[in-house]
Design an enzyme around this catalytic site. Structure first.
Site, PDB file in Angstrom:
ATOM      1  N   ALA A  32      41.746  17.661  47.358  1.00 27.36           N
ATOM      2  CA  ALA A  32      40.951  18.759  47.906  1.00 27.36           C
ATOM      3  C   ALA A  32      40.857  19.907  46.907  1.00 27.36           C
ATOM      4  O   ALA A  32      39.773  20.488  46.702  1.00 27.36           O
ATOM      5  CB  ALA A  32      41.558  19.249  49.226  1.00 27.36           C
ATOM      6  N   ASP A  33      41.953  20.240  46.273  1.00 30.27           N
ATOM      7  CA  ASP A  33      41.952  21.315  45.275  1.00 30.27           C
ATOM      8  C   ASP A  33      41.064  20.979  44.082  1.00 30.27           C
ATOM      9  O   ASP A  33      40.175  21.748  43.706  1.00 30.27           O
ATOM     10  CB  ASP A  33      43.380  21.569  44.772  1.00 30.27           C
ATOM     11  CG  ASP A  33      44.099  22.651  45.570  1.00 30.27           C
ATOM     12  OD1 ASP A  33      43.442  23.613  45.990  1.00 30.27           O
ATOM     13  OD2 ASP A  33      45.311  22.534  45.765  1.00 30.27           O
ATOM     14  N   ILE A  34      41.323  19.847  43.456  1.00 29.45           N
ATOM     15  CA  ILE A  34      40.564  19.480  42.264  1.00 29.45           C
ATOM     16  C   ILE A  34      39.120  19.166  42.626  1.00 29.45           C
ATOM     17  O   ILE A  34      38.189  19.535  41.902  1.00 29.45           O
ATOM     18  CB  ILE A  34      41.216  18.289  41.543  1.00 29.45           C
ATOM     19  CG1 ILE A  34      42.632  18.646  41.086  1.00 29.45           C
ATOM     20  CG2 ILE A  34      40.375  17.851  40.352  1.00 29.45           C
ATOM     21  CD1 ILE A  34      42.698  19.800  40.097  1.00 29.45           C
TER      22      ILE A  34
END
Length: 389
Positions: free
Chosen positions: A173-175
């Protein structure tokens, strides 16, 4: 004399990185690697990632920070003060892009939100990164990668059916959000050059994680059956997963009828090719568990490395399951330069993950070490003063 190297594609673009931890800093580092002048606008105490992770380096900055902030300059400023706001406004006049990842509502209270900034710089491209977006019933919730994976559905299809919940091993989700935000702001920047008007980009970990569900939701919308965890196997093809050899597991994929025929020949099991349970892709998917048990009886006769070599020679996709050290230090990871060493004033030589995309015409460069906290404050303020002169 050699030809003059071409400028990096984002040279001349200024980015204000008003973000911390992962998604925002990673997106801004990608821009910096491509030549943008990225100014990391930090509070006096610095990006909280500087002190993260459970081990210490020689200096105060964590290895995580060093891997997400190369090619940037650091300016410390207290945006809660009028003096700090004025510095930010002056910087915003010179910027093309701003990236922030405060919880929704905070930038409005600080008076550095898009509506405020566009009054002084109409061409500004302003990306807001958050857990759940700038609107909606969950907008005000704190959001990290774990929550986004859980609440987007990603965790519901990760791991093995009936076992404990498990997240993806990497922060998808972050990347993912960093990548989608970068795609959006580059598109908006190109548009602003044509129209003279920037825009506000609303990027969230939640939306980004959901965007990875294209196969899962296609299956759900087509069948009405909610997707379930499949371990390493695949909902489109079988056999296409990790399988057990004599000494351990490897991955392989006989994803179409031609490859299935090659596999049956390699295993010396022509009976499987005409077996009524395995004759077609749909039948192999339906009877996947029995199929894997059948072929693992054959795989148990040799070690995984032997099977990988044999299958590749036959034209069947296969590969070992490597640890990170094996992947980064192996011959292909080394050739692709996925681990590089950069110079740092405190750490000396420090390892960084290599450029994930190779720009063959304008290769990315490490122009600056990950900045020390406030390292460029004087330099940047002097530049602003020179503009006023």
């Amino acid at each position: 004399m050699g030809a003059t190297p071409m400028p990096l594609p984002l040279q001349g673009i200024r980015v204000l990185d008003v973000s911390q931890v992962m998604a925002g800093p990673f997106a801004c580092m990608l821009l910096a690697d491509l030549g943008a002048d990225v100014i990391k606008v930090e509070p006096p105490e610095g990006d909280q990632t500087r002190g993260a992770m459970g081990f210490k380096m020689k200096g105060p900055d964590s290895m995580g920070f060093l891997n997400m902030n190369r090619n940037k300059r650091s300016l410390t400023v207290d945006l809660k003060t009028n003096e700090g706001k004025q510095v930010f406004y002056e910087l915003a006049k010179t910027a093309d892009v701003i990236v922030e990842n405060y919880r929704p509502g905070v930038v409005q209270r600080l008076a550095i939100d898009y509506e405020t900034i566009k009054k002084i710089n109409p061409k500004i491209v302003y990306a807001s990164i958050s857990g759940f977006g700038q609107s909606g019933p969950w907008a005000s919730r704190p959001g990290f990668d774990l929550m986004a994976q859980a609440m987007s559905g990603v965790m519901s299809v990760t791991g093995y059916k009936g076992e404990k919940p498990v997240k993806a091993g990497v922060p998808v989700a972050d990347i993912g959000c960093a990548l989608f935000a970068t795609y959006g702001l580059l598109a908006a920047y190109i548009g602003a050059q044509k129209t003279g008007q920037g825009q506000h980009i609303d990027a969230s970990l939640f939306d980004s994680a959901m965007a990875f569900s294209v196969w899962d939701m296609s299956e759900y919308w087509g069948t009405g059956v909610p997707p379930a965890p499949l371990g390493t196997s695949n909902k489109m093809s079988a056999p296409y997963q990790a399988v057990k050899a004599r000494d351990g597991y490897f991955v392989m994929g006989a994803t179409n009828q031609k490859l299935w025929a090659k596999l049956c020949a390699l295993l010396e099991r022509p009976d499987l090719l005409q077996h009524p349970s395995y004759a077609t892709v749909s039948l192999r998917l339906k009877n996947r568990e029995a199929l894997i048990k059948e072929i693992e009886q054959e795989f148990a006769k040799k070690d995984s490395a032997d099977w990988v070599d044999t299958m590749l020679e036959a034209g069947i996709p296969a590969g070992p399951i490597l640890s990170y050290p094996e992947a980064f230090e192996g011959e292909h990871g080394t050739h692709r330069r996925m681990c590089m060493e950069i110079d740092h004033p405190i750490e000396g030589k420090v390892k960084n993950i290599g450029f994930p995309v190779k720009m063959l015409g304008t290769p990315q460069q490490v122009r600056r070490h990950p900045p020390l906290l406030g390292e460029h404050t004087g330099e940047i303020l002097a530049e602003l003063e020179a503009l006023k002169a």
